[in-house]
Design a protein around this motif. Structure first.
Motif, PDB file in Angstrom:
ATOM      1  N   ASN A   1       0.832  -1.202   0.000  1.00 42.65           N
ATOM      2  CA  ASN A   1       0.000   0.000   0.000  1.00 42.65           C
ATOM      3  C   ASN A   1       0.874   1.263   0.000  1.00 42.65           C
ATOM      4  OD1 ASN A   1      -1.682   2.117   0.758  1.00 42.65           O
ATOM      5  ND2 ASN A   1      -3.036   0.739   1.891  1.00 42.65           N
ATOM      6  N   GLN A   2       0.674   2.131  -1.003  1.00 44.13           N
ATOM      7  CA  GLN A   2       1.493   3.339  -1.141  1.00 44.13           C
ATOM      8  C   GLN A   2       1.328   4.280   0.061  1.00 44.13           C
ATOM      9  OE1 GLN A   2       3.571   3.216  -3.493  1.00 44.13           O
ATOM     10  NE2 GLN A   2       4.515   5.237  -3.403  1.00 44.13           N
ATOM     11  N   GLN A   3       0.089   4.335   0.578  1.00 43.81           N
ATOM     12  CA  GLN A   3      -0.170   5.215   1.728  1.00 43.81           C
ATOM     13  C   GLN A   3       0.615   4.742   2.945  1.00 43.81           C
ATOM     14  OE1 GLN A   3      -4.334   5.603   2.919  1.00 43.81           O
ATOM     15  NE2 GLN A   3      -3.647   5.826   5.041  1.00 43.81           N
TER      16      GLN A   3
ATOM     17  N   LYS B   1      -1.557  13.837   1.081  1.00 42.25           N
ATOM     18  CA  LYS B   1      -1.543  14.508  -0.236  1.00 42.25           C
ATOM     19  C   LYS B   1      -0.191  14.409  -0.938  1.00 42.25           C
ATOM     20  CE  LYS B   1      -5.284  17.633   0.669  1.00 42.25           C
ATOM     21  NZ  LYS B   1      -5.616  18.789   1.439  1.00 42.25           N
ATOM     22  N   VAL B   2       0.884  14.306  -0.152  1.00 42.73           N
ATOM     23  CA  VAL B   2       2.210  14.293  -0.771  1.00 42.73           C
ATOM     24  C   VAL B   2       2.764  12.867  -0.758  1.00 42.73           C
ATOM     25  CG1 VAL B   2       4.492  15.377  -0.740  1.00 42.73           C
ATOM     26  CG2 VAL B   2       2.545  16.582   0.244  1.00 42.73           C
ATOM     27  N   ASP B   3       3.223  12.423  -1.930  1.00 44.37           N
ATOM     28  CA  ASP B   3       3.798  11.080  -2.024  1.00 44.37           C
ATOM     29  C   ASP B   3       5.329  11.193  -1.946  1.00 44.37           C
ATOM     30  OD1 ASP B   3       4.496   8.527  -2.526  1.00 44.37           O
ATOM     31  OD2 ASP B   3       3.390   8.302  -4.404  1.00 44.37           O
ATOM     32  N   PHE B   4       5.841  11.149  -0.693  1.00 43.92           N
ATOM     33  CA  PHE B   4       7.290  11.295  -0.483  1.00 43.92           C
ATOM     34  C   PHE B   4       8.063  10.114  -1.082  1.00 43.92           C
ATOM     35  CE2 PHE B   4       5.497  13.559   3.258  1.00 43.92           C
ATOM     36  CZ  PHE B   4       6.075  14.781   3.056  1.00 43.92           C
ATOM     37  N   VAL B   5       7.511   8.916  -0.879  1.00 47.92           N
ATOM     38  CA  VAL B   5       8.234   7.697  -1.251  1.00 47.92           C
ATOM     39  C   VAL B   5       8.548   7.666  -2.746  1.00 47.92           C
ATOM     40  CG1 VAL B   5       8.055   5.175  -1.346  1.00 47.92           C
ATOM     41  CG2 VAL B   5       7.381   6.402   0.715  1.00 47.92           C
TER      42      VAL B   5
ATOM     43  N   GLY C   1      12.251   9.154  -4.534  1.00 51.05           N
ATOM     44  CA  GLY C   1      12.943   7.971  -5.074  1.00 51.05           C
ATOM     45  C   GLY C   1      13.223   6.909  -4.023  1.00 51.05           C
ATOM     46  N   ILE C   2      12.484   6.964  -2.901  1.00 51.40           N
ATOM     47  CA  ILE C   2      12.704   5.992  -1.824  1.00 51.40           C
ATOM     48  C   ILE C   2      12.281   4.592  -2.269  1.00 51.40           C
ATOM     49  CG2 ILE C   2      12.149   5.410   0.598  1.00 51.40           C
ATOM     50  CD1 ILE C   2      13.606   8.077   0.302  1.00 51.40           C
ATOM     51  N   SER C   3      11.207   4.561  -3.077  1.00 53.20           N
ATOM     52  CA  SER C   3      10.687   3.248  -3.495  1.00 53.20           C
ATOM     53  C   SER C   3      11.693   2.496  -4.364  1.00 53.20           C
ATOM     54  CB  SER C   3       9.361   3.418  -4.243  1.00 53.20           C
ATOM     55  OG  SER C   3       9.500   4.429  -5.203  1.00 53.20           O
TER      56      SER C   3
END
Lengths: 175, 131
Positions: A94-96, A161-165, A169-171
């Motif tokens: 899960n991205q969240q 609201k912000v997708d840090f991962v 480039g953490i993912s």
């Protein structure tokens, strides 16, 4: 200064230094010196065949070894925290949730480091004994843990609201 | 009063965290510019214990030594209890003294604000049942 006076003077100076050492070590002197007091443990060696300062050197070594353990502890806490966060991000679909773990890990480490800087600003003017040092270290660790949880909850509450991962480039690093 | 009222304080809180991290980065950078003579003269026994010297030299706690030296440069009297003379700041250049005074004030203000906003938000979020 006569020889007698010189001996009395150095003995007095030595006692003062040992008193300071005892005060700094505080309640942990049992761990460091066993059943002996610092005065007994760091006494000048009078037996033949060993240098007079042998005991002092040995106990100084014990202190610096303790510092090394403290350093390893820092590496382990920071390293394990980061690695655990990275593994959790990698194992989470899960991205969240990935973002929540990232926010928690980064915040927790950052607040721990900020706490360390604050403690040092205090330490320069207040040399503390072991008891206070442990309280400060535990307090900083607890604050960093609470801050991590807090920011994770805030991130969730704010609607993610912000997708840090993905954005940072953490993912691609933790996969 | 609705929870919407706390949206901007929440943003401020996140910004304060980012600025605190920036302060840490600044300490790490300034670590390499701390006057060597200051460390040689004052970061030694009897002012610091053998354990402190070993612990705060090199990673991961070297930044704490830098913070200590900055406070010593900015506020020379602060080392009195350690026996550090009040003239300690004289061994370092004026730019380092000024930078230390300015930076530590900014850092403490940011941390104080961070804690204050954090406490206010905690109370608000608990009261509104956000978590």
């Amino acid at each position: 200064m006569g020889c007698g006076k010189l001996l009395a003077y150095s003995s007095h100076q030595r006692k003062q230094k040992l008193d300071l050492l005892k005060k700094n070590i505080g309640s942990l002197d049992k761990v460091l010196f066993g059943n002996k007091t610092p005065h007994q443990a760091v006494r000048i060696a009078r037996g033949g065949g060993i240098p007079a300062t042998q005991h002092i050197v040995q106990n100084a070594d014990k202190l610096t070894k303790l510092a090394s353990y403290g350093k390893y502890g820092g590496y382990i806490l920071g390293g394990v925290g980061l690695a655990a966060g990275c593994v959790q991000i990698a194992n989470e679909d899960n991205q969240q949730k990935k973002n929540e773990i990232f926010v928690e890990t980064v915040t927790s480490i950052a607040v721990g480091l900020v706490g360390g800087a604050l403690v040092s600003l205090f330490l320069i003017s207040n040399p503390v004994g072991w008891g206070t040092a442990l309280v400060l270290a535990t307090g900083t660790a607890a604050t960093s843990y609470i801050a991590g949880e807090y920011f994770r909850n805030s991130y969730t509450a704010s609607g993610n609201k912000v997708d840090f991962v993905t954005g940072l480039g953490i993912s691609s690093v933790c996969r | 009063m609705s929870i919407e009222f706390f949206r901007y304080p929440a943003y401020l809180f996140a910004i304060l965290l980012i600025v605190s991290i920036a302060c840490l980065v600044f300490i790490v950078i300034i670590h390499f510019f701390v006057p060597k003579i200051m460390i040689k003269t004052y970061f030694k026994e009897p002012y610091f214990s053998a354990l402190e010297i070993k612990l705060f030299t090199g990673p991961p706690y070297a930044y704490m030594r830098t913070a200590m030296m900055m406070r010593l440069a900015g506020w020379p009297d602060c080392g009195k209890k350690r026996g550090i003379p009040a003239t300690a700041h004289e061994v370092c250049p004026v730019w380092f003294q000024v930078l230390s005074r300015v930076f530590i004030r900014i850092f403490l203000t940011i941390v104080a604000l961070f804690l204050f906003v954090g406490v206010v938000l905690s109370i608000a979020f608990t009261a509104f049942g956000v978590w």
